[in-house]
Write a protein that holds these residues in place. Sequence first.
Motif, PDB file in Angstrom:
ATOM      1  N   THR A  18       0.749  -1.191  -0.162  1.00  8.39           N
ATOM      2  CA  THR A  18       0.052   0.021   0.040  1.00  8.39           C
ATOM      3  C   THR A  18       0.371   1.565   0.242  1.00  8.39           C
ATOM      4  O   THR A  18       0.492   2.468   0.153  1.00  8.39           O
ATOM      5  N   SER A  85     -12.683   6.359  -3.104  1.00 10.80           N
ATOM      6  CA  SER A  85     -11.912   5.798  -2.243  1.00 10.80           C
ATOM      7  C   SER A  85     -10.500   6.382  -1.723  1.00 10.80           C
ATOM      8  O   SER A  85     -10.107   7.178  -1.823  1.00 10.80           O
ATOM      9  N   THR A  86     -10.196   5.799  -0.072  1.00 12.96           N
ATOM     10  CA  THR A  86      -9.367   6.868   0.424  1.00 12.96           C
ATOM     11  C   THR A  86      -7.964   6.270  -0.402  1.00 12.96           C
ATOM     12  O   THR A  86      -7.280   7.061  -0.062  1.00 12.96           O
ATOM     13  N   PHE A  87      -7.724   5.055  -0.124  1.00  8.73           N
ATOM     14  CA  PHE A  87      -6.676   4.944  -1.384  1.00  8.73           C
ATOM     15  C   PHE A  87      -6.102   6.363  -2.508  1.00  8.73           C
ATOM     16  O   PHE A  87      -5.601   7.016  -2.236  1.00  8.73           O
ATOM     17  N   LEU A 167      -6.009   4.315   6.112  1.00  7.45           N
ATOM     18  CA  LEU A 167      -5.267   3.134   4.844  1.00  7.45           C
ATOM     19  C   LEU A 167      -4.294   2.766   5.505  1.00  7.45           C
ATOM     20  O   LEU A 167      -3.764   2.701   5.957  1.00  7.45           O
ATOM     21  N   ASP A 169      -1.375   1.085   5.041  1.00  8.49           N
ATOM     22  CA  ASP A 169      -0.114   1.565   5.395  1.00  8.49           C
ATOM     23  C   ASP A 169       0.832   0.317   6.395  1.00  8.49           C
ATOM     24  O   ASP A 169       0.259  -0.503   6.939  1.00  8.49           O
TER      25      ASP A 169
END
Length: 223
Positions: A18, A85-87, A167, A169
């Motif tokens: 991510t 999306s949050t990404f 997210l 990560d």
Amino acid sequence: MFSNASTFIPVLLRGLETTVQVFILGAIFAYLIAFIAGIGRTSKIGIIRFISTVFVELFRGTSLLVQMFFFVYALPLIFPGLAMSTFFAGALALGLNYGAYASEVVRGAIQSIAHSQTEAAISLNMSKWQRMRLVILPQAVRLMLPGFGNNAIELLKGTSLVSIITLSDMTFRASLLRSSNTSLASQVEIFTYLLILYFLLALPLIFLARWLEKRASKGVSTA
């Protein structure tokens, strides 16, 4: 103290993909924006220069974290059709923010090209687009490379903020580990591993930035 490597590192590495994906997409956005805004700020057309300046100052003058929250939570309420999306929101915020900073690298490089180059291109009956594409940009890009390398390193470090918008990560994974391992020794170990992982990710960018800086400096000195 560092006795849980086999437990902590695999969990952190689950967020590596991510982190790298957000960095790559954010970098693509950042450099596209850098060229658009940077060239826009050198335009002789007042409205283009004004819009470019407002954009750059807006994203340089506001918090990256607040920008992420805005794209994730506020923008869909203002414009329901723009929900993302949050990404994508995290990568877009990174791209806009660091692209605004990088646009100054583009603007400075373009303005550093001697005016005689433009005059020579005009004498060859080149259009504005031809002058920019064939004469100015090829010389300016060489001067942009060191700044772009440093900007990429900063962008990589900035990806840790996407953990705040949930997210998953590496930093988000570290926070999960911290919440389930409350001892001081465990928390020191977790964030030490996280520091090392970010450094290992940044190391190729650091070497690349140094190489580009030497290459660009060599080009300038021989010009």
